[in-house]
Design a protein around this motif. Structure first.
Motif, PDB file in Angstrom:
ATOM      1  N   ALA A  87       2.574   2.131   7.081  1.00 28.50           N
ATOM      2  CA  ALA A  87       2.615   0.718   6.701  1.00 28.50           C
ATOM      3  C   ALA A  87       1.279   0.037   6.965  1.00 28.50           C
ATOM      4  CB  ALA A  87       3.725   0.011   7.469  1.00 28.50           C
ATOM      5  N   ALA A  88       0.610   0.394   8.058  1.00 23.54           N
ATOM      6  CA  ALA A  88      -0.683  -0.209   8.372  1.00 23.54           C
ATOM      7  C   ALA A  88      -1.742   0.209   7.357  1.00 23.54           C
ATOM      8  CB  ALA A  88      -1.116   0.186   9.781  1.00 23.54           C
ATOM      9  N   GLU A  89      -1.685   1.450   6.901  1.00 26.17           N
ATOM     10  CA  GLU A  89      -2.638   1.906   5.886  1.00 26.17           C
ATOM     11  C   GLU A  89      -2.440   1.156   4.580  1.00 26.17           C
ATOM     12  OE1 GLU A  89      -1.978   6.082   5.721  1.00 26.17           O
ATOM     13  OE2 GLU A  89      -3.203   6.525   7.494  1.00 26.17           O
ATOM     14  N   GLN A  90      -1.203   0.905   4.215  1.00 26.06           N
ATOM     15  CA  GLN A  90      -0.933   0.137   3.000  1.00 26.06           C
ATOM     16  C   GLN A  90      -1.409  -1.304   3.149  1.00 26.06           C
ATOM     17  OE1 GLN A  90       3.270   0.614   2.339  1.00 26.06           O
ATOM     18  NE2 GLN A  90       3.093   2.750   1.697  1.00 26.06           N
ATOM     19  N   ALA A  91      -1.204  -1.872   4.346  1.00 27.50           N
ATOM     20  CA  ALA A  91      -1.665  -3.237   4.580  1.00 27.50           C
ATOM     21  C   ALA A  91      -3.189  -3.315   4.548  1.00 27.50           C
ATOM     22  CB  ALA A  91      -1.138  -3.739   5.927  1.00 27.50           C
ATOM     23  N   ARG A  92      -3.849  -2.338   5.122  1.00 27.59           N
ATOM     24  CA  ARG A  92      -5.317  -2.341   5.125  1.00 27.59           C
ATOM     25  C   ARG A  92      -5.850  -2.247   3.695  1.00 27.59           C
ATOM     26  NH1 ARG A  92      -9.190  -1.324   9.212  1.00 27.59           N
ATOM     27  NH2 ARG A  92      -7.493  -0.932  10.695  1.00 27.59           N
ATOM     28  N   ALA A  93      -5.175  -1.498   2.860  1.00 27.93           N
ATOM     29  CA  ALA A  93      -5.625  -1.366   1.473  1.00 27.93           C
ATOM     30  C   ALA A  93      -5.505  -2.668   0.708  1.00 27.93           C
ATOM     31  CB  ALA A  93      -4.818  -0.268   0.778  1.00 27.93           C
ATOM     32  N   ALA A  94      -4.656  -3.596   1.202  1.00 28.52           N
ATOM     33  CA  ALA A  94      -4.446  -4.866   0.505  1.00 28.52           C
ATOM     34  C   ALA A  94      -5.442  -5.936   0.926  1.00 28.52           C
ATOM     35  CB  ALA A  94      -3.022  -5.361   0.751  1.00 28.52           C
ATOM     36  N   LEU A  95      -6.252  -5.671   1.931  1.00 27.54           N
ATOM     37  CA  LEU A  95      -7.114  -6.722   2.484  1.00 27.54           C
ATOM     38  C   LEU A  95      -8.117  -7.248   1.469  1.00 27.54           C
ATOM     39  CD1 LEU A  95      -7.826  -5.423   6.090  1.00 27.54           C
ATOM     40  CD2 LEU A  95      -6.027  -6.961   5.286  1.00 27.54           C
ATOM     41  N   ASP A  96      -8.633  -6.373   0.635  1.00 17.96           N
ATOM     42  CA  ASP A  96      -9.652  -6.804  -0.327  1.00 17.96           C
ATOM     43  C   ASP A  96      -9.070  -7.639  -1.463  1.00 17.96           C
ATOM     44  OD1 ASP A  96     -11.599  -5.518   1.121  1.00 17.96           O
ATOM     45  OD2 ASP A  96     -11.474  -3.656  -0.042  1.00 17.96           O
ATOM     46  N   ALA A  97      -7.742  -7.695  -1.553  1.00 14.93           N
ATOM     47  CA  ALA A  97      -7.110  -8.440  -2.649  1.00 14.93           C
ATOM     48  C   ALA A  97      -6.950  -9.919  -2.329  1.00 14.93           C
ATOM     49  CB  ALA A  97      -5.760  -7.828  -2.983  1.00 14.93           C
ATOM     50  N   GLY A  98      -7.377 -10.350  -1.136  1.00  8.00           N
ATOM     51  CA  GLY A  98      -7.342 -11.766  -0.798  1.00  8.00           C
ATOM     52  C   GLY A  98      -6.266 -12.133   0.204  1.00  8.00           C
ATOM     53  N   PRO A  99      -6.277 -13.389   0.689  1.00  4.75           N
ATOM     54  CA  PRO A  99      -5.360 -13.823   1.743  1.00  4.75           C
ATOM     55  C   PRO A  99      -3.887 -13.681   1.395  1.00  4.75           C
ATOM     56  CG  PRO A  99      -7.161 -15.387   1.481  1.00  4.75           C
ATOM     57  CD  PRO A  99      -7.270 -14.418   0.351  1.00  4.75           C
ATOM     58  N   ASP A 100      -3.494 -14.030   0.155  1.00  9.91           N
ATOM     59  CA  ASP A 100      -2.079 -13.939  -0.207  1.00  9.91           C
ATOM     60  C   ASP A 100      -1.582 -12.498  -0.139  1.00  9.91           C
ATOM     61  OD1 ASP A 100      -1.970 -16.644  -0.592  1.00  9.91           O
ATOM     62  OD2 ASP A 100      -2.230 -16.544  -2.771  1.00  9.91           O
ATOM     63  N   ALA A 101      -2.367 -11.594  -0.655  1.00  8.40           N
ATOM     64  CA  ALA A 101      -1.984 -10.178  -0.612  1.00  8.40           C
ATOM     65  C   ALA A 101      -1.948  -9.678   0.823  1.00  8.40           C
ATOM     66  CB  ALA A 101      -2.957  -9.342  -1.442  1.00  8.40           C
ATOM     67  N   ALA A 102      -2.878 -10.143   1.644  1.00  5.42           N
ATOM     68  CA  ALA A 102      -2.902  -9.723   3.047  1.00  5.42           C
ATOM     69  C   ALA A 102      -1.656 -10.197   3.778  1.00  5.42           C
ATOM     70  CB  ALA A 102      -4.157 -10.268   3.732  1.00  5.42           C
ATOM     71  N   ARG A 103      -1.246 -11.444   3.525  1.00  3.65           N
ATOM     72  CA  ARG A 103      -0.041 -11.959   4.180  1.00  3.65           C
ATOM     73  C   ARG A 103       1.199 -11.200   3.730  1.00  3.65           C
ATOM     74  NH1 ARG A 103      -2.635 -16.816   3.251  1.00  3.65           N
ATOM     75  NH2 ARG A 103      -1.341 -17.285   1.430  1.00  3.65           N
ATOM     76  N   ARG A 104       1.291 -10.910   2.432  1.00  3.28           N
ATOM     77  CA  ARG A 104       2.447 -10.129   1.952  1.00  3.28           C
ATOM     78  C   ARG A 104       2.474  -8.752   2.614  1.00  3.28           C
ATOM     79  NH1 ARG A 104       0.974 -12.482  -3.055  1.00  3.28           N
ATOM     80  NH2 ARG A 104      -0.154 -10.584  -3.653  1.00  3.28           N
ATOM     81  N   ALA A 105       1.304  -8.156   2.766  1.00  2.53           N
ATOM     82  CA  ALA A 105       1.238  -6.836   3.403  1.00  2.53           C
ATOM     83  C   ALA A 105       1.672  -6.912   4.864  1.00  2.53           C
ATOM     84  CB  ALA A 105      -0.178  -6.278   3.297  1.00  2.53           C
ATOM     85  N   LEU A 106       1.316  -8.012   5.543  1.00  7.50           N
ATOM     86  CA  LEU A 106       1.743  -8.179   6.934  1.00  7.50           C
ATOM     87  C   LEU A 106       3.252  -8.392   7.011  1.00  7.50           C
ATOM     88  CD1 LEU A 106      -1.132 -10.368   8.429  1.00  7.50           C
ATOM     89  CD2 LEU A 106      -0.726  -7.918   8.748  1.00  7.50           C
ATOM     90  N   HIS A 107       3.813  -9.122   6.061  1.00 12.55           N
ATOM     91  CA  HIS A 107       5.277  -9.257   5.995  1.00 12.55           C
ATOM     92  C   HIS A 107       5.918  -7.874   5.926  1.00 12.55           C
ATOM     93  CE1 HIS A 107       5.512 -13.629   4.214  1.00 12.55           C
ATOM     94  NE2 HIS A 107       4.840 -13.577   5.352  1.00 12.55           N
ATOM     95  N   GLU A 108       5.392  -7.037   5.049  1.00 14.01           N
ATOM     96  CA  GLU A 108       5.964  -5.703   4.861  1.00 14.01           C
ATOM     97  C   GLU A 108       5.808  -4.847   6.112  1.00 14.01           C
ATOM     98  OE1 GLU A 108       4.026  -4.286   1.378  1.00 14.01           O
ATOM     99  OE2 GLU A 108       4.982  -5.738   0.047  1.00 14.01           O
ATOM    100  N   LEU A 109       4.660  -4.977   6.777  1.00 15.74           N
ATOM    101  CA  LEU A 109       4.435  -4.222   8.007  1.00 15.74           C
ATOM    102  C   LEU A 109       5.431  -4.624   9.080  1.00 15.74           C
ATOM    103  CD1 LEU A 109       2.770  -2.334   9.843  1.00 15.74           C
ATOM    104  CD2 LEU A 109       1.226  -4.256  10.263  1.00 15.74           C
ATOM    105  N   VAL A 110       5.631  -5.921   9.261  1.00 17.84           N
ATOM    106  CA  VAL A 110       6.585  -6.383  10.265  1.00 17.84           C
ATOM    107  C   VAL A 110       8.007  -5.959   9.894  1.00 17.84           C
ATOM    108  CG1 VAL A 110       7.637  -8.447  11.286  1.00 17.84           C
ATOM    109  CG2 VAL A 110       5.161  -8.290  11.073  1.00 17.84           C
ATOM    110  N   ASP A 111       8.341  -6.016   8.619  1.00 17.05           N
ATOM    111  CA  ASP A 111       9.672  -5.570   8.191  1.00 17.05           C
ATOM    112  C   ASP A 111       9.909  -4.105   8.542  1.00 17.05           C
ATOM    113  OD1 ASP A 111      10.307  -8.053   7.205  1.00 17.05           O
ATOM    114  OD2 ASP A 111       9.936  -7.545   5.107  1.00 17.05           O
ATOM    115  N   VAL A 112       8.890  -3.286   8.366  1.00 14.17           N
ATOM    116  CA  VAL A 112       9.003  -1.872   8.717  1.00 14.17           C
ATOM    117  C   VAL A 112       9.295  -1.713  10.207  1.00 14.17           C
ATOM    118  CG1 VAL A 112       7.669   0.260   8.989  1.00 14.17           C
ATOM    119  CG2 VAL A 112       7.639  -0.951   6.811  1.00 14.17           C
ATOM    120  N   PHE A 113       8.584  -2.479  11.025  1.00 16.58           N
ATOM    121  CA  PHE A 113       8.774  -2.402  12.479  1.00 16.58           C
ATOM    122  C   PHE A 113      10.177  -2.876  12.866  1.00 16.58           C
ATOM    123  CE2 PHE A 113       8.078  -4.487  16.735  1.00 16.58           C
ATOM    124  CZ  PHE A 113       8.041  -3.304  17.456  1.00 16.58           C
TER     125      PHE A 113
END
Length: 218
Positions: A87-113
């Motif tokens: 999940a962290a690797e997927q979130a890191r890959a989203a960082l270059d897509a901007g703040p909105d994508a980064a926040r969505r990726a963090l949502h997904e990471l927390v959901d996984v946890f």
């Protein structure tokens, strides 16, 4: 030739799960017992009885009680690390897509946890028993908790460096989210309404992340 007879199990002795390796059966039983009672209140003979094996088999697969305790934490750590790393690797890959994508990726990471701990409440119980004596077995935190804290804290640091969010204290944010999630799992175990509690907690964590990293963040 006389027919062979199978040895009878002792009365009350549980039948071992023959579909899984013996070590896994022992660790599953030991994890449940340590999570329920803590280190001092569990003996190898109790683990053996719960696993449906003899005490010599427990010692053969895990060694001393201290080594067995360590192995229980290593087992839950390996499972947690697997899901969080992906999940962290997927979130890191989203960082270059901007703040909105980064926040969505963090949502997904927390959901996984959250999903991981909800599905394995013995993980929370095991850690809470360990933390009742913070100075004892502290090496377990160094081996089996700190690496996962660092994994997510470094992700938040990378997101801040990429300009996707502002996070001055990632280690405190990670620790706070972890403890909140453990508290949520305890509430479920204590009888909180399951489906509703799960929905509400995820919504809360998402609001928390949006409050921390939303558009108003400087």
């Amino acid at each position: 030739m006389a027919a062979m007879t199978m040895p009878r199990r002792r009365p009350g002795r549980p039948r071992r799960d023959e579909t899984r390796p013996t070590r896994e059966v022992v660790l599953t039983a030991a994890t449940a017992l340590f999570a329920e009672r803590g280190f001092d209140a569990v003996g190898l003979r109790e683990v053996a009885a719960a696993a449906g094996v003899d005490v010599a088999t427990v010692a053969h697969h895990t060694g001393t009680k201290a080594a067995l305790y360590d192995a229980c934490f290593a087992r839950v750590f390996a499972a947690e690390r697997e899901v969080l790393t992906e999940a962290a690797e997927q979130a890191r890959a989203a960082l270059d897509a901007g703040p909105d994508a980064a926040r969505r990726a963090l949502h997904e990471l927390v959901d996984v946890f959250v999903d991981f701990l909800e599905d394995r409440p013995e993980t929370t119980a095991l850690w809470l028993r360990r933390w009742l004596e913070p100075q004892r077995h502290a090496e377990l935190d160094q081996r089996y908790a700190d690496p996962l804290y660092r994994l997510v804290a470094e992700l938040l640091g990378a997101a801040a460096a990429a300009g996707a969010l502002a996070e001055p204290t990632p280690h405190i944010t990670v620790r706070s989210l972890v403890w909140a999630t453990h508290g949520h799992v305890v509430a479920l175990a204590a009888g909180a309404p399951g489906a509703r509690e799960r929905r509400e907690f995820r919504a809360f964590v998402h609001r928390l992340l949006d409050g921390l990293y939303g558009p108003s963040t400087p």
